[in-house]
Design a protein around this motif. Structure first.
Motif, PDB file in Angstrom:
ATOM      1  N   PHE A  92       0.838  -1.193   0.000  1.00 25.15           N
ATOM      2  CA  PHE A  92       0.000   0.000   0.000  1.00 25.15           C
ATOM      3  C   PHE A  92       0.877   1.249   0.000  1.00 25.15           C
ATOM      4  CE2 PHE A  92      -2.928  -3.120   1.795  1.00 25.15           C
ATOM      5  CZ  PHE A  92      -4.043  -2.880   1.016  1.00 25.15           C
TER       6      PHE A  92
ATOM      7  N   ASP B  55      -3.744   3.633  -2.248  1.00 19.06           N
ATOM      8  CA  ASP B  55      -3.590   2.820  -3.448  1.00 19.06           C
ATOM      9  C   ASP B  55      -2.689   1.623  -3.142  1.00 19.06           C
ATOM     10  OD1 ASP B  55      -5.108   4.582  -5.012  1.00 19.06           O
ATOM     11  OD2 ASP B  55      -3.350   5.826  -5.410  1.00 19.06           O
ATOM     12  N   PHE B  56      -2.675   0.662  -4.046  1.00 18.02           N
ATOM     13  CA  PHE B  56      -1.834  -0.515  -3.914  1.00 18.02           C
ATOM     14  C   PHE B  56      -0.882  -0.536  -5.097  1.00 18.02           C
ATOM     15  CE2 PHE B  56      -0.904  -5.098  -3.971  1.00 18.02           C
ATOM     16  CZ  PHE B  56      -0.614  -5.296  -2.632  1.00 18.02           C
ATOM     17  N   GLU B  57       0.417  -0.573  -4.823  1.00 20.23           N
ATOM     18  CA  GLU B  57       1.419  -0.585  -5.886  1.00 20.23           C
ATOM     19  C   GLU B  57       1.939  -2.000  -6.075  1.00 20.23           C
ATOM     20  OE1 GLU B  57       3.949   2.822  -6.634  1.00 20.23           O
ATOM     21  OE2 GLU B  57       5.652   1.488  -6.226  1.00 20.23           O
TER      22      GLU B  57
ATOM     23  N   ARG C  60       0.113   0.965 -10.367  1.00 18.41           N
ATOM     24  CA  ARG C  60      -0.757   1.351  -9.251  1.00 18.41           C
ATOM     25  C   ARG C  60      -2.137   0.766  -9.462  1.00 18.41           C
ATOM     26  NH1 ARG C  60       0.670   5.867  -5.654  1.00 18.41           N
ATOM     27  NH2 ARG C  60       2.875   5.449  -5.376  1.00 18.41           N
ATOM     28  N   LEU C  61      -2.634   0.097  -8.451  1.00 17.34           N
ATOM     29  CA  LEU C  61      -3.981  -0.448  -8.461  1.00 17.34           C
ATOM     30  C   LEU C  61      -4.850   0.507  -7.652  1.00 17.34           C
ATOM     31  CD1 LEU C  61      -5.937  -2.814  -9.014  1.00 17.34           C
ATOM     32  CD2 LEU C  61      -5.111  -3.856  -6.915  1.00 17.34           C
ATOM     33  N   ARG C  62      -5.803   1.122  -8.290  1.00 19.07           N
ATOM     34  CA  ARG C  62      -6.723   2.033  -7.604  1.00 19.07           C
ATOM     35  C   ARG C  62      -7.859   1.216  -7.017  1.00 19.07           C
ATOM     36  NH1 ARG C  62      -4.464   7.005  -7.301  1.00 19.07           N
ATOM     37  NH2 ARG C  62      -3.277   7.354  -9.172  1.00 19.07           N
ATOM     38  N   LEU C  63      -8.080   1.357  -5.749  1.00 15.70           N
ATOM     39  CA  LEU C  63      -9.152   0.627  -5.084  1.00 15.70           C
ATOM     40  C   LEU C  63     -10.451   1.402  -5.223  1.00 15.70           C
ATOM     41  CD1 LEU C  63      -7.236  -0.392  -1.840  1.00 15.70           C
ATOM     42  CD2 LEU C  63      -7.542  -1.713  -3.929  1.00 15.70           C
TER      43      LEU C  63
ATOM     44  N   ARG D 187     -13.010   3.961  -3.164  1.00 14.36           N
ATOM     45  CA  ARG D 187     -11.802   4.343  -2.423  1.00 14.36           C
ATOM     46  C   ARG D 187     -12.001   4.071  -0.948  1.00 14.36           C
ATOM     47  NH1 ARG D 187      -7.962   6.214  -5.505  1.00 14.36           N
ATOM     48  NH2 ARG D 187      -7.010   7.689  -4.113  1.00 14.36           N
TER      49      ARG D 187
END
Length: 117
Positions: free
Chosen positions: A77, A81-83, A94-97, A100
């Protein structure tokens, strides 16, 4: 500690030796297949790579909550976001949750068929 799943009686057994090491390794974030290092929380801040010789290097200053992401990447994290970062050459993604989440705690990755584990 080791516990039998319900409906067994709730009695724990303290692990020792190789059993203890095997249980501890299930919580490690190993990098690569075969594993060449592991991702850890840096003592100062962020996510670090720890080599078997004890050498440590910073992976991401803002990172937290590292997780193995298949056989060739690590994820963590950064803010909300999750990289996902490859263990070798390549660019981080980057994974956008969505929706949000202000305080994501953990993420579980389930590789689909044909995805290297």
């Amino acid at each position: 500690w080791e516990l039998e799943p319900p409906p067994a009686r709730f009695e724990g057994r303290r692990l020792a030796g190789a059993d203890s090491a095997r249980a501890d390794s299930s919580f490690q974030v190993l990098l690569g297949t075969p594993a060449f290092a592991r991702a850890i929380e840096c003592p100062e801040a962020g996510v670090c790579v720890l080599l078997p010789n004890g050498e440590r290097s910073l992976l991401e200053m803002e990172g937290r909550g590292a997780a193995r992401w298949g056989a060739d990447s690590v994820g963590y994290f950064v803010g909300i976001d999750f990289e996902i970062r490859p263990n070798g050459p390549g660019r981080a993604r980057r994974l956008r949750l969505l929706p949000r989440r202000e305080n994501p705690r953990e993420l579980t990755f389930f590789p689909g068929p044909g995805v290297p584990r």
